[in-house]
Write a protein that holds these residues in place. Structure first.
Motif, PDB file in Angstrom:
ATOM      1  N   ASN A  41     -30.772 -13.418   4.039  1.00  0.00           N
ATOM      2  CA  ASN A  41     -30.818 -14.442   5.153  1.00  0.00           C
ATOM      3  C   ASN A  41     -31.129 -15.924   4.446  1.00  0.00           C
ATOM      4  O   ASN A  41     -30.559 -16.887   4.891  1.00  0.00           O
ATOM      5  CB  ASN A  41     -32.042 -14.207   5.992  1.00  0.00           C
ATOM      6  N   ILE A  42     -31.915 -15.965   3.255  1.00  0.00           N
ATOM      7  CA  ILE A  42     -32.155 -17.160   2.429  1.00  0.00           C
ATOM      8  C   ILE A  42     -30.836 -17.810   2.028  1.00  0.00           C
ATOM      9  O   ILE A  42     -30.426 -18.876   2.034  1.00  0.00           O
ATOM     10  CB  ILE A  42     -33.297 -16.997   1.694  1.00  0.00           C
ATOM     11  N   ILE A  43     -30.157 -16.753   1.361  1.00  0.00           N
ATOM     12  CA  ILE A  43     -29.009 -17.269   0.516  1.00  0.00           C
ATOM     13  C   ILE A  43     -28.005 -17.490   1.611  1.00  0.00           C
ATOM     14  O   ILE A  43     -27.168 -18.684   1.510  1.00  0.00           O
ATOM     15  CB  ILE A  43     -28.530 -16.233  -0.175  1.00  0.00           C
ATOM     16  N   ASN A  44     -27.698 -16.721   2.821  1.00  0.00           N
ATOM     17  CA  ASN A  44     -26.834 -17.054   3.834  1.00  0.00           C
ATOM     18  C   ASN A  44     -27.181 -18.435   4.426  1.00  0.00           C
ATOM     19  O   ASN A  44     -26.224 -19.363   4.680  1.00  0.00           O
ATOM     20  CB  ASN A  44     -26.746 -16.029   4.791  1.00  0.00           C
ATOM     21  N   SER A  45     -28.256 -18.692   4.670  1.00  0.00           N
ATOM     22  CA  SER A  45     -28.867 -19.923   5.385  1.00  0.00           C
ATOM     23  C   SER A  45     -28.456 -21.099   4.725  1.00  0.00           C
ATOM     24  O   SER A  45     -27.961 -22.227   5.037  1.00  0.00           O
ATOM     25  CB  SER A  45     -30.270 -19.993   5.824  1.00  0.00           C
ATOM     26  N   TYR A  46     -28.774 -21.039   3.083  1.00  0.00           N
ATOM     27  CA  TYR A  46     -28.425 -22.125   2.402  1.00  0.00           C
ATOM     28  C   TYR A  46     -27.016 -22.455   2.117  1.00  0.00           C
ATOM     29  O   TYR A  46     -26.603 -23.576   2.303  1.00  0.00           O
ATOM     30  CB  TYR A  46     -29.263 -21.788   0.853  1.00  0.00           C
ATOM     31  N   SER A  47     -26.524 -21.259   2.007  1.00  0.00           N
ATOM     32  CA  SER A  47     -24.977 -21.536   2.160  1.00  0.00           C
ATOM     33  C   SER A  47     -24.272 -22.104   3.208  1.00  0.00           C
ATOM     34  O   SER A  47     -23.305 -22.809   3.020  1.00  0.00           O
ATOM     35  CB  SER A  47     -24.165 -20.242   1.553  1.00  0.00           C
ATOM     36  N   GLU A  48     -24.599 -21.898   4.409  1.00  0.00           N
ATOM     37  CA  GLU A  48     -24.153 -22.112   5.685  1.00  0.00           C
ATOM     38  C   GLU A  48     -24.527 -23.866   5.744  1.00  0.00           C
ATOM     39  O   GLU A  48     -23.611 -24.493   6.157  1.00  0.00           O
ATOM     40  CB  GLU A  48     -24.803 -21.699   6.647  1.00  0.00           C
ATOM     41  N   ASN A  49     -25.665 -24.390   5.271  1.00  0.00           N
ATOM     42  CA  ASN A  49     -26.049 -25.724   5.225  1.00  0.00           C
ATOM     43  C   ASN A  49     -25.121 -26.330   4.228  1.00  0.00           C
ATOM     44  O   ASN A  49     -24.705 -27.545   4.411  1.00  0.00           O
ATOM     45  CB  ASN A  49     -27.295 -25.715   4.945  1.00  0.00           C
ATOM     46  N   LEU A  50     -24.747 -25.708   3.162  1.00  0.00           N
ATOM     47  CA  LEU A  50     -23.828 -26.558   2.352  1.00  0.00           C
ATOM     48  C   LEU A  50     -22.383 -26.546   2.785  1.00  0.00           C
ATOM     49  O   LEU A  50     -21.743 -27.457   2.557  1.00  0.00           O
ATOM     50  CB  LEU A  50     -24.161 -25.947   0.756  1.00  0.00           C
ATOM     51  N   ALA A  51     -22.171 -25.464   3.399  1.00  0.00           N
ATOM     52  CA  ALA A  51     -20.715 -25.442   3.778  1.00  0.00           C
ATOM     53  C   ALA A  51     -20.334 -26.254   5.135  1.00  0.00           C
ATOM     54  O   ALA A  51     -19.356 -27.041   5.011  1.00  0.00           O
ATOM     55  CB  ALA A  51     -20.548 -24.016   4.532  1.00  0.00           C
ATOM     56  N   ASN A  52     -21.557 -26.644   5.759  1.00  0.00           N
ATOM     57  CA  ASN A  52     -21.475 -27.800   6.780  1.00  0.00           C
ATOM     58  C   ASN A  52     -21.299 -29.202   6.370  1.00  0.00           C
ATOM     59  O   ASN A  52     -21.027 -30.123   6.780  1.00  0.00           O
ATOM     60  CB  ASN A  52     -22.773 -27.623   7.699  1.00  0.00           C
ATOM     61  N   LYS A  53     -21.605 -29.267   4.835  1.00  0.00           N
ATOM     62  CA  LYS A  53     -21.387 -30.516   4.286  1.00  0.00           C
ATOM     63  C   LYS A  53     -20.237 -30.387   3.440  1.00  0.00           C
ATOM     64  O   LYS A  53     -19.915 -31.238   2.234  1.00  0.00           O
ATOM     65  CB  LYS A  53     -22.708 -30.890   3.130  1.00  0.00           C
ATOM     66  N   ASN A  54     -19.229 -29.510   3.572  1.00  0.00           N
ATOM     67  CA  ASN A  54     -17.908 -29.348   2.896  1.00  0.00           C
ATOM     68  C   ASN A  54     -18.478 -29.126   1.299  1.00  0.00           C
ATOM     69  O   ASN A  54     -17.632 -29.729   0.566  1.00  0.00           O
ATOM     70  CB  ASN A  54     -17.211 -30.645   3.043  1.00  0.00           C
ATOM     71  N   LYS A  55     -19.374 -28.416   1.047  1.00  0.00           N
ATOM     72  CA  LYS A  55     -19.550 -28.116  -0.327  1.00  0.00           C
ATOM     73  C   LYS A  55     -19.354 -26.472  -0.592  1.00  0.00           C
ATOM     74  O   LYS A  55     -19.399 -25.566   0.179  1.00  0.00           O
ATOM     75  CB  LYS A  55     -21.115 -28.114  -0.673  1.00  0.00           C
ATOM     76  N   GLU A  56     -18.714 -26.229  -1.624  1.00  0.00           N
ATOM     77  CA  GLU A  56     -18.227 -24.844  -2.054  1.00  0.00           C
ATOM     78  C   GLU A  56     -19.273 -24.179  -2.615  1.00  0.00           C
ATOM     79  O   GLU A  56     -20.071 -24.742  -3.722  1.00  0.00           O
ATOM     80  CB  GLU A  56     -17.151 -25.164  -3.050  1.00  0.00           C
ATOM     81  N   VAL A  57     -19.548 -22.930  -2.433  1.00  0.00           N
ATOM     82  CA  VAL A  57     -20.958 -22.352  -2.741  1.00  0.00           C
ATOM     83  C   VAL A  57     -20.257 -20.997  -3.683  1.00  0.00           C
ATOM     84  O   VAL A  57     -19.446 -20.255  -2.900  1.00  0.00           O
ATOM     85  CB  VAL A  57     -21.654 -21.844  -1.569  1.00  0.00           C
TER      86      VAL A  57
END
Length: 297
Positions: A117-133
Motif C-alpha cells: 500500500n505504501i509503494i502503490n500510494s507513492y507511485s499513484e502520487n507520482l503518476a498524477n504528476k506525470n512521473k514515470e515510476v
C-alpha cells in the motif's frame, strides 16, 4: 560437613555473586549491540509499572546489559564454529565459508499489504504528476544462491515472499524490474557466486554492475532510447591489502576469514558523455548542469 569447610565453600561463592552484582551495577548501559545489530533494552520506567510489564522489561534489561555479555556470546559462537555446526546464530555456513541467513518462512499478510500500500500510494502520487515510476527488486543473496543452503532447508519461501509483494503492486503506475529472475535466468549458480561477498548480505560491485546493466536496458527500451552499456567501457579492479568484515561476519563476532576479495567496477575515462533527463513524459538529452548538483538552490 564442619563449619570451616562450609565457610571455605560459601565465601568464594558469595564473593563471585557479589562481584558480578557490583560489576553489573557499576557498568555503563549500552544502547545497542553492534554484533547483534539491534537496540538493547534500557532501564524500566514508571510507565512499565503502570502497564504492568515492569518485570518482563527488567528481566530483558538485565539480560541485555549483563556484564561481559558480548564476551560470553563470542565464546559460545566460537565453540559452535569449532565443532563445524552448519547453523550458527541463525546463519548457515557451508564448508567453503559461504554464509547465508535463514530464509523468512512467511510474511504476515497484514504486513505485506502495509508494504504494498505504501509503494502503490507513492507511485499513484507520482503518476498524477506525470512521473514515470520504476520499482527494482534487487536479488537477495539467499534468492540467488539457493543451492548453498542445506538440503533440509526449504528455499521456496523466500522466492514466494518476493513474488507476493511484486504481484500486489499496481502495474498501471509501476514498472517492475525483477532483478532476481533476470539475474538467475541469465547466469549460472557458479557465475552468480562472483556477484556476492561470502560473509556479507550485499552483492559486490560485480553484481551491482550486472544489475545496473539490466536496469538501464529496461528503462532504455521502455522509452525508446538508444542506450547501451558496453563492457569494454568499464574496468574491474580489486582493492588490495584490506581486511573485509562482512555484515554476517560482524554478527558472528568477526570469527570468520576476513581475507575476501573486494572487486570494484568503474567506468573508464571518456571525454564525450551524454546525459538524459525525464521531463515527465519522456527522456530528452540534457546538459550535465541539469543533472549534477553543481549549484546550491
Amino acid at each position: 560437613m564442619n563449619k570451616k569447610k562450609a565457610i571455605i565453600i560459601i565465601i568464594p561463592f558469595m564473593l563471585t555473586i557479589y562481584s558480578v552484582f557490583m560489576l553489573n551495577f557499576l557498568s555503563q548501559d549500552r544502547e545497542s549491540s553492534e554484533a547483534e545489530n539491534r537496540a538493547l533494552q534500557q532501564k524500566s520506567t514508571w510507565d512499565n509499572v503502570v502497564s504492568k510489564d515492569y518485570g518482563q522489561v527488567y528481566e530483558k534489561y538485565y539480560t541485555d546489559q549483563f556484564v561481559f555479555r558480548d564476551n560470553i556470546l563470542k565464546l559460545y559462537t566460537e565453540q559452535q564454529l569449532n565443532i563445524n555446526k552448519s547453523k550458527v546464530n541463525g546463519y548457515y555456513i557451508d564448508e567453503d565459508g559461504w554464509v547465508l541467513e535463514e530464509p523468512i518462512i512467511d510474511i504476515d499478510e497484514n504486513h505485506m499489504n502495509y508494504l504494498s500500500n505504501i509503494i502503490n500510494s507513492y507511485s499513484e502520487n507520482l503518476a498524477n504528476k506525470n512521473k514515470e515510476v520504476y520499482y527494482v527488486s534487487a536479488p537477495h543473496k539467499v534468492n540467488s544462491l539457493l543451492q548453498k543452503l542445506p538440503g533440509y532447508v526449504n528455499p521456496d519461501h523466500s522466492i514466494q515472499n518476493k513474488n507476493r509483494l511484486l504481484s500486489s503492486l499496481n502495474e498501471d503506475n509501476i514498472n517492475v524490474i525483477d532483478l532476481t529472475d533476470e539475474i538467475n535466468n541469465k547466469f549460472t549458480q557458479e557465475e552468480r557466486e562472483d556477484f556476492y561477498f561470502k560473509t556479507d548480505h550485499h552483492w559486490n560491485s560485480k553484481g551491482d554492475y550486472e544489475g545496473f546493466k539490466i536496469i538501464v536496458d529496461k528503462i532504455s527500451k521502455n522509452n525508446n532510447l538508444d542506450i547501451e552499456i558496453k563492457d569494454e567501457d568499464y574496468k574491474e579492479t580489486y582493492i588490495p591489502n584490506k581486511k573485509f568484515l562482512g555484515s554476517y561476519n560482524l554478527n558472528l563476532y568477526g570469527l570468520l576469514d576476513k581475507n575476501e576479495k573486494v572487486p570494484y567496477v568503474e567506468k573508464k575515462e571518456s571525454e564525450e558523455k551524454k546525459y538524459y533527463i525525464n521531463d515527465g513524459n519522456k527522456f530528452r538529452e540534457a546538459h550535465y548542469r541539469e543533472i549534477f548538483a553543481t549549484y546550491a538552490n
